[in-house]
Scaffold this motif. Structure first.
Motif, short mmCIF file in Angstrom:
data_model
loop_
_atom_site.label_atom_id
_atom_site.label_comp_id
_atom_site.label_asym_id
_atom_site.label_seq_id
_atom_site.Cartn_x
_atom_site.Cartn_y
_atom_site.Cartn_z
N PRO A 49 0.80 -1.22 0.00
CA PRO A 49 0.00 0.00 0.00
C PRO A 49 0.83 1.27 0.00
N PHE A 63 2.14 6.32 -2.18
CA PHE A 63 0.96 5.50 -2.42
C PHE A 63 0.90 5.05 -3.89
N SER A 110 -5.92 4.52 0.33
CA SER A 110 -4.92 4.50 1.40
C SER A 110 -4.45 5.92 1.73
N TYR A 112 -2.55 3.51 7.70
CA TYR A 112 -3.78 2.90 7.22
C TYR A 112 -3.68 2.60 5.73
N ALA A 113 -4.21 1.44 5.35
CA ALA A 113 -4.18 1.03 3.95
C ALA A 113 -5.47 0.36 3.58
N ARG A 114 -5.91 0.54 2.33
CA ARG A 114 -7.12 -0.10 1.83
C ARG A 114 -6.82 -1.56 1.57
#
Length: 292
Positions: free
Chosen positions: A107, A119, A128, A290-292
């Motif tokens: 990510p 990103f 993300s 944080y990451a998708r």
């Protein structure tokens, strides 16, 4: 789940060394008879055990049924952009949120920068970036003049940096900071600790193209001044941050953003912690990338 081993293990009274009533002894002599597969015996003959071939066929059929059920449960093909499967109809007829799914692509680039950078130039990369920028834009550091300039430089597109500096300097005035229990530099008063920590609950892509993305980030967080004499105690909050991102300089950057309240759940009945406990938690528990 049984491994099928119980099939074919029924007790056979005429097993090795056993005596079958249907094939008894003839008076005066011992008669031996051979049982042929499928031959009919007398009424006292026990049923023939199922053969291994039949057991194998049954096992294969069961496995195929289980595989088909699991595949149907997965929910469709991946679209290669943003997650775990094709969108399904939600309760209100809209597209349902897609769960996170592994893609094999990292990510963000490894490092210790805050907020994260590097990103991917994909829809997932934009999600993300939006989640991490939401954390930065509502952090305690954004209130500190010494750190705000660096954050603005890292988060916004180059053409917006100067404008956002002016707007934030005006918004975070000495009066505004004083109402939060902070001095003009955004630092808490002696004996207190200012808390502002955000946790993204999910992201939603409103529009995406190769060079821009519009997203919403649903967040919860805690903010306030932890201190025994604080007039601004730490409370929780729910809000949504709407961001427009542009691909600039090899990364996703913020073009503009806005914040609105909710959606917020019903408050629970948790016991409120003391100021010292909250302050200690902020020091002891670090944040996340944080990451998708």
């Amino acid at each position: 789940m049984s491994d099928g081993g119980e099939y074919g293990r029924a007790h056979d009274p005429a097993g090795p060394g056993g005596t079958d009533p249907a094939y008894g002894r003839d008076p005066g002599r011992l008669t031996t008879r051979t049982r042929l597969p499928g031959s009919e015996g007398s009424g006292g003959r026990p049923p023939t055990r199922p053969g291994r071939s039949l057991i194998t066929i049954v096992a294969v059929v069961v496995l195929l049924i289980a595989a088909i059920a699991f595949a149907n449960r997965g929910g469709g093909k991946e679209d290669g952009k943003g997650g775990g499967g094709s969108a399904e109809e939600g309760r209100n007829g809209g597209a349902q949120a897609q769960p996170t799914a592994p893609t094999g692509q990292k990510p963000v680039k490894p490092g210790t920068d805050t907020p994260a950078s590097g990103f991917a130039h994909t829809e997932q990369g934009a999600q993300s970036a939006a989640a991490n920028y939401a954390v930065a834009l509502v952090s305690a550091d954004i209130l500190k003049a010494a750190k705000r300039d660096e954050l603005v430089q890292r988060v916004f597109v180059p053409g917006k940096v100067s404008e956002m500096r002016r707007k934030m300097d005006k918004a975070y005035s000495a009066k505004f900071l004083g109402d939060l229990g902070l001095d003009k530099d955004g630092e808490p008063k002696k004996g207190t600790k200012y808390v502002s920590r955000t946790a993204p609950m999910g992201t939603k892509v409103r529009d995406y193209s190769d060079g821009s993305a519009k997203l919403d980030v649903w967040c919860t967080g805690v903010f306030g001044n932890a201190g025994k004499k604080s007039t601004n105690p730490v409370t929780s909050d729910w809000f949504t941050l709407s961001l427009e991102l542009n691909w600039a300089g090899g990364d996703w950057k913020v073009q503009s953003y806005a914040q609105k309240e909710g959606p917020a759940p019903v408050n629970g009945d948790n016991r409120a912690s003391g100021a010292d406990e909250i302050a200690d938690a902020v020091d002891e528990y670090g944040g996340f990338t944080y990451a998708r």
